[in-house]
Write a protein that holds these residues in place. Structure first.
Motif, PDB file in Angstrom:
ATOM      1  N   MET A 211      -8.014   5.729  -6.384  1.00  0.00           N
ATOM      2  CA  MET A 211      -7.953   3.940  -5.663  1.00  0.00           C
ATOM      3  C   MET A 211      -8.099   4.432  -4.076  1.00  0.00           C
ATOM      4  SD  MET A 211      -6.086   0.894  -6.800  1.00  0.00           S
ATOM      5  CE  MET A 211      -4.304   1.742  -7.142  1.00  0.00           C
ATOM      6  N   GLY A 212      -7.740   5.716  -3.497  1.00  0.00           N
ATOM      7  CA  GLY A 212      -7.588   6.388  -2.299  1.00  0.00           C
ATOM      8  C   GLY A 212      -6.890   5.386  -1.335  1.00  0.00           C
ATOM      9  N   ALA A 213      -6.015   5.194  -1.924  1.00  0.00           N
ATOM     10  CA  ALA A 213      -4.834   4.003  -1.518  1.00  0.00           C
ATOM     11  C   ALA A 213      -3.417   5.226  -2.316  1.00  0.00           C
ATOM     12  CB  ALA A 213      -4.644   2.677  -1.262  1.00  0.00           C
ATOM     13  N   VAL A 214      -2.443   5.499  -1.435  1.00  0.00           N
ATOM     14  CA  VAL A 214      -1.413   5.622  -2.411  1.00  0.00           C
ATOM     15  C   VAL A 214      -0.042   4.678  -1.722  1.00  0.00           C
ATOM     16  CG1 VAL A 214       0.558   7.990  -2.516  1.00  0.00           C
ATOM     17  CG2 VAL A 214      -1.851   8.229  -2.325  1.00  0.00           C
ATOM     18  N   ARG A 297      -0.618  -9.324   7.221  1.00  0.00           N
ATOM     19  CA  ARG A 297      -1.647  -8.824   7.410  1.00  0.00           C
ATOM     20  C   ARG A 297      -2.834  -8.071   7.611  1.00  0.00           C
ATOM     21  NH1 ARG A 297       1.338 -10.439  12.622  1.00  0.00           N
ATOM     22  NH2 ARG A 297       0.911 -13.158  12.972  1.00  0.00           N
ATOM     23  N   LEU A 298      -2.408  -7.410   6.630  1.00  0.00           N
ATOM     24  CA  LEU A 298      -2.652  -6.098   5.967  1.00  0.00           C
ATOM     25  C   LEU A 298      -3.765  -6.690   4.651  1.00  0.00           C
ATOM     26  CD1 LEU A 298      -3.532  -3.298   5.775  1.00  0.00           C
ATOM     27  CD2 LEU A 298      -1.510  -2.433   4.907  1.00  0.00           C
ATOM     28  N   TRP A 299      -2.882  -7.548   3.888  1.00  0.00           N
ATOM     29  CA  TRP A 299      -3.007  -7.441   2.221  1.00  0.00           C
ATOM     30  C   TRP A 299      -4.575  -8.414   2.123  1.00  0.00           C
ATOM     31  CZ3 TRP A 299       0.331  -3.925   0.657  1.00  0.00           C
ATOM     32  CH2 TRP A 299       0.970  -4.153   1.215  1.00  0.00           C
ATOM     33  N   PHE A 300      -5.058  -7.896   1.436  1.00  0.00           N
ATOM     34  CA  PHE A 300      -6.583  -8.131   1.078  1.00  0.00           C
ATOM     35  C   PHE A 300      -7.326  -8.085   2.009  1.00  0.00           C
ATOM     36  CE2 PHE A 300      -3.336  -9.871  -1.872  1.00  0.00           C
ATOM     37  CZ  PHE A 300      -4.040  -9.251  -3.273  1.00  0.00           C
ATOM     38  N   ARG A 301      -7.568  -7.296   2.903  1.00  0.00           N
ATOM     39  CA  ARG A 301      -8.713  -7.389   4.329  1.00  0.00           C
ATOM     40  C   ARG A 301      -9.148  -6.213   4.344  1.00  0.00           C
ATOM     41  NH1 ARG A 301      -4.073 -10.924   6.640  1.00  0.00           N
ATOM     42  NH2 ARG A 301      -5.276 -13.199   6.965  1.00  0.00           N
ATOM     43  N   PRO A 302      -9.878  -6.194   3.486  1.00  0.00           N
ATOM     44  CA  PRO A 302     -10.300  -4.168   4.275  1.00  0.00           C
ATOM     45  C   PRO A 302     -11.223  -4.069   5.079  1.00  0.00           C
ATOM     46  CG  PRO A 302     -12.087  -5.505   1.950  1.00  0.00           C
ATOM     47  CD  PRO A 302     -10.592  -6.817   2.880  1.00  0.00           C
ATOM     48  N   ASN A 306      -9.214   3.355   5.970  1.00  0.00           N
ATOM     49  CA  ASN A 306      -8.466   3.432   4.601  1.00  0.00           C
ATOM     50  C   ASN A 306      -8.533   2.046   4.323  1.00  0.00           C
ATOM     51  OD1 ASN A 306      -6.605   0.480   5.174  1.00  0.00           O
ATOM     52  ND2 ASN A 306      -6.738   1.625   7.352  1.00  0.00           N
ATOM     53  N   ARG A 307      -8.186   2.751   2.755  1.00  0.00           N
ATOM     54  CA  ARG A 307      -7.857   1.205   1.813  1.00  0.00           C
ATOM     55  C   ARG A 307      -6.595   0.264   1.463  1.00  0.00           C
ATOM     56  NH1 ARG A 307     -12.905   0.419  -0.716  1.00  0.00           N
ATOM     57  NH2 ARG A 307     -11.758   0.822  -2.385  1.00  0.00           N
ATOM     58  N   LEU A 308      -6.070   0.657   2.672  1.00  0.00           N
ATOM     59  CA  LEU A 308      -4.717  -0.254   1.796  1.00  0.00           C
ATOM     60  C   LEU A 308      -4.837  -1.545   1.950  1.00  0.00           C
ATOM     61  CD1 LEU A 308      -1.992   1.419   3.975  1.00  0.00           C
ATOM     62  CD2 LEU A 308      -2.356   1.703   1.356  1.00  0.00           C
ATOM     63  N   GLY A 309      -5.754  -2.536   2.561  1.00  0.00           N
ATOM     64  CA  GLY A 309      -6.099  -3.543   2.349  1.00  0.00           C
ATOM     65  C   GLY A 309      -7.644  -4.340   1.296  1.00  0.00           C
ATOM     66  N   SER A 310      -7.594  -3.388   0.359  1.00  0.00           N
ATOM     67  CA  SER A 310      -8.807  -3.541  -0.521  1.00  0.00           C
ATOM     68  C   SER A 310      -8.224  -4.263  -1.503  1.00  0.00           C
ATOM     69  CB  SER A 310      -9.224  -1.991  -1.028  1.00  0.00           C
ATOM     70  OG  SER A 310      -7.851  -1.621  -2.238  1.00  0.00           O
ATOM     71  N   ILE A 311      -8.466  -5.103  -2.079  1.00  0.00           N
ATOM     72  CA  ILE A 311      -8.524  -5.991  -2.813  1.00  0.00           C
ATOM     73  C   ILE A 311      -7.594  -5.743  -4.456  1.00  0.00           C
ATOM     74  CG2 ILE A 311      -9.257  -7.757  -5.176  1.00  0.00           C
ATOM     75  CD1 ILE A 311      -9.788  -8.434  -1.975  1.00  0.00           C
ATOM     76  N   ALA A 312      -8.542  -4.813  -4.920  1.00  0.00           N
ATOM     77  CA  ALA A 312      -7.725  -3.853  -5.717  1.00  0.00           C
ATOM     78  C   ALA A 312      -6.398  -3.044  -5.484  1.00  0.00           C
ATOM     79  CB  ALA A 312      -8.464  -2.145  -5.932  1.00  0.00           C
ATOM     80  N   PHE A 313      -5.989  -1.914  -4.257  1.00  0.00           N
ATOM     81  CA  PHE A 313      -4.620  -1.932  -4.052  1.00  0.00           C
ATOM     82  C   PHE A 313      -3.381  -3.047  -3.436  1.00  0.00           C
ATOM     83  CE2 PHE A 313      -1.324  -0.600  -0.677  1.00  0.00           C
ATOM     84  CZ  PHE A 313      -0.986   0.426  -1.535  1.00  0.00           C
ATOM     85  N   GLY A 314      -4.613  -3.887  -2.829  1.00  0.00           N
ATOM     86  CA  GLY A 314      -3.573  -5.536  -2.852  1.00  0.00           C
ATOM     87  C   GLY A 314      -2.919  -5.745  -4.245  1.00  0.00           C
ATOM     88  N   LEU A 315      -3.560  -6.037  -5.027  1.00  0.00           N
ATOM     89  CA  LEU A 315      -3.666  -6.418  -6.571  1.00  0.00           C
ATOM     90  C   LEU A 315      -2.608  -5.624  -7.138  1.00  0.00           C
ATOM     91  CD1 LEU A 315      -4.176  -8.351  -8.808  1.00  0.00           C
ATOM     92  CD2 LEU A 315      -6.019  -6.212  -9.409  1.00  0.00           C
ATOM     93  N   VAL A 316      -2.509  -3.896  -6.923  1.00  0.00           N
ATOM     94  CA  VAL A 316      -2.066  -3.658  -7.662  1.00  0.00           C
ATOM     95  C   VAL A 316      -0.537  -3.848  -7.335  1.00  0.00           C
ATOM     96  CG1 VAL A 316      -1.316  -1.072  -7.332  1.00  0.00           C
ATOM     97  CG2 VAL A 316      -3.397  -1.305  -8.018  1.00  0.00           C
ATOM     98  N   TRP A 317      -0.349  -3.637  -5.744  1.00  0.00           N
ATOM     99  CA  TRP A 317       0.746  -3.954  -5.257  1.00  0.00           C
ATOM    100  C   TRP A 317       1.519  -5.119  -5.509  1.00  0.00           C
ATOM    101  CZ3 TRP A 317       3.715  -0.288  -1.512  1.00  0.00           C
ATOM    102  CH2 TRP A 317       5.097  -1.474  -1.186  1.00  0.00           C
ATOM    103  N   PHE A 318       0.858  -6.415  -5.331  1.00  0.00           N
ATOM    104  CA  PHE A 318       1.779  -7.076  -5.142  1.00  0.00           C
ATOM    105  C   PHE A 318       2.025  -6.933  -6.902  1.00  0.00           C
ATOM    106  CE2 PHE A 318      -0.316  -8.283  -0.838  1.00  0.00           C
ATOM    107  CZ  PHE A 318       1.255  -8.909  -0.816  1.00  0.00           C
ATOM    108  N   GLY A 319       1.165  -7.183  -7.749  1.00  0.00           N
ATOM    109  CA  GLY A 319       1.412  -6.757  -9.718  1.00  0.00           C
ATOM    110  C   GLY A 319       2.504  -6.553  -9.838  1.00  0.00           C
ATOM    111  N   VAL A 320       3.656  -5.211  -8.551  1.00  0.00           N
ATOM    112  CA  VAL A 320       4.423  -5.076  -9.181  1.00  0.00           C
ATOM    113  C   VAL A 320       5.877  -6.005  -7.936  1.00  0.00           C
ATOM    114  CG1 VAL A 320       5.828  -2.889  -8.588  1.00  0.00           C
ATOM    115  CG2 VAL A 320       3.324  -2.600  -9.636  1.00  0.00           C
TER     116      VAL A 320
END
Length: 497
Positions: A211-214, A297-302, A306-320
């Protein structure tokens, strides 16, 4: 009873279905993440990695670590790494045990390579201790890369080489390794932890590479380039219990890459009791709650860089982070549908549970395939990770004839319609009740009988629900603004060196 076919009943049915759907989001997030893992064979950082042996300063924060720090230093000195390119700084956080004596002895044993830095005022936490060491290390230009590690961990001989090769790419700011549970004598809980680490690190962090975001540099295995440290101000954040995660986010937000190196293995001693696990993970959980709020203010804001604001990473973060909330929503939705006497309740339950079971089997098989060493020791824990009750419910989900309205029997035991109704409510509520069961295990674990009863209850309720219950506890502690002092886990030197 509200008529399900009425306007109000139909509206309520849709609301309850939405709750169940929200409850399924962590399952979707987990499945998505693990689907990405095979892509790591093609989308990784190895093409830009190259043999690179910078001068590495290792900083070890230590408070009363006399039982373990000597062995950790010895293992560092045995690394497959040039001796003249490695220095170890043990930052003694006003220890009251024999830590100073142990470190000073190692300093004499390895002159010019091991250094003892003493803080006379201790107890402020890991980040403050690290910053004391960083201030000394950054005074001259010898250090080209900095390795932050814990006093108890053991690096396998080739691990540092495998990490530094990624710093050959100047765009990489930091590298982390695979922390594997390394106790010489494992018990039921350390085997569960070993399995968890295979899931959350060996597998999930490969997906994050793709995903490019750790999400996090492991606290005991953080390798930073000097340029990255200087860009971060030469200091570690002290405002959070999750200083390693803050550093990970800041590195990526500044446009530098963070890489997970799965083949660099670091052994760590992990808790052997539920009470000790709870204390450790509560600190982690509160740190993650703080991070979630800090970067709201970062979440789900590409954004660019960086890829931290991507939809995919946000889904993974909040999924946990919000899995316990999802579990409660799912239970409320299913129980509500059942009490509404909606004809969809059984079908929705089987669909959701079957999705969860298939996702779990897929993720478990994938994780164990990535770490055969752990797989050989944790097959039983792999089956009972969600708990025996959940396993039985899964069997019923795939073989619905065992319990049904047409055949009112549970595994051959005749039951009344009333009992069957209560059983159904219990099954629909179990994913929430399991967290209550986990809390009870914590209470029992501290009693005299806990030594014998706790292992049985963990296999019954599940290790996963314990982690979710700890997350709920972290929510509560944060809402109450409870004391957030850094409380380290006691180590005894049980690592298999």
């Amino acid at each position: 009873m509200l008529d399900p076919s009425s306007v109000a009943g139909t509206t309520l049915t849709y609301v309850l279905l939405v709750l169940v759907a929200l409850g399924a989001l962590p399952i979707v997030a987990m499945g998505y993440q693990f689907v990405l893992i095979p892509l790591h064979a093609f989308r990784n950082h190895y093409a830009k990695a190259a043999p690179y042996l910078p001068r590495v300063a290792v900083v070890i924060p230590a408070w009363n670590e006399g039982a373990v720090v000597g062995n950790s230093v010895d293992m560092l000195m045995r690394l497959d790494y040039p001796a003249d390119a490695l220095r170890v700084y043990v930052v003694d956080d006003a220890s009251t045990d024999d830590t100073p004596d142990v470190v000073l002895a190692k300093s004499r044993q390895y002159p010019g390579q091991v250094f003892h830095l003493r803080r006379e005022k201790g107890g402020e936490g890991k980040a403050h201790t690290l910053n004391h060491g960083l201030a000394v290390i950054l005074e001259d230009d010898w250090m080209e890369a900095l390795l932050i590690m814990d006093a108890d961990v053991v690096y396998l001989p080739d691990s540092l080489r495998k990490m530094t090769r990624h710093l050959a790419d100047e765009q990489v700011g930091a590298v982390t390794a695979y922390i594997r549970e390394g106790s010489a004598e494992k018990n039921y809980l350390t085997r569960f932890i070993a399995l968890e680490y295979a899931l959350s690190q060996a597998a999930s962090r490969r997906a994050q590479n793709v995903m490019g975001a750790v999400a996090c540099l492991a606290g005991g295995a953080q390798l930073h380039s000097r340029a990255n440290l200087e860009a971060l101000g030469g200091r570690i954040d002290t405002s959070s219990l999750a200083e390693d995660t803050v550093t990970t986010f800041k590195t990526q937000l500044a446009g530098r890459k963070v890489v997970f190196e799965p083949h660099a293995v670091v052994l760590a001693e992990e808790p052997q009791s539920v009470a000790a696990l709870w204390k450790q993970r509560l600190r982690w959980g509160r740190g993650n709650v703080h991070i979630t709020r800090m970067y709201r203010r970062l979440w789900f804001r590409p954004q660019e860089g960086n890829r931290l604001g991507s939809i995919a990473f946000g889904l993974v973060w909040f999924g946990v982070a919000f899995q316990p909330v999802a579990m409660v929503l799912s239970s409320v939705g299913l129980v509500g549908l059942y009490l509404l006497e909606s004809t969809t309740s059984a079908q929705v339950f089987r669909t959701i549970w079957a999705l969860a079971a298939c996702t779990y089997v897929f993720t478990m098989v994938m994780s164990l395939a990535l770490d055969p060493t752990t797989a050989r020791k944790t097959l039983r824990e792999a089956v009972f990770f969600p708990g025996l009750v959940s396993v039985l419910i899964t069997v019923e989900t795939f073989f619905p004839g065992l319990v049904s309205d047409d055949v009112p029997a549970i595994f051959g035991v005749e039951v009344s319609d009333g009992a069957l109704r209560w059983w159904t409510l219990f099954v629909y509520s179990w994913i929430t009740l399991s967290m209550v069961g986990a809390w009870l295990i914590k209470k029992i674990d501290g009693t005299r009988a806990g030594r014998f009863v706790s292992p049985l209850l963990v296999y019954l309720v599940g290790y996963g629900p314990i982690l979710c219950a700890i997350t709920v506890d972290s929510y509560v502690k944060e809402l109450r603004h409870a004391d957030a002092s850094w409380d380290k886990t006691e180590k005894t030197g049980r690592i298999l060196a």
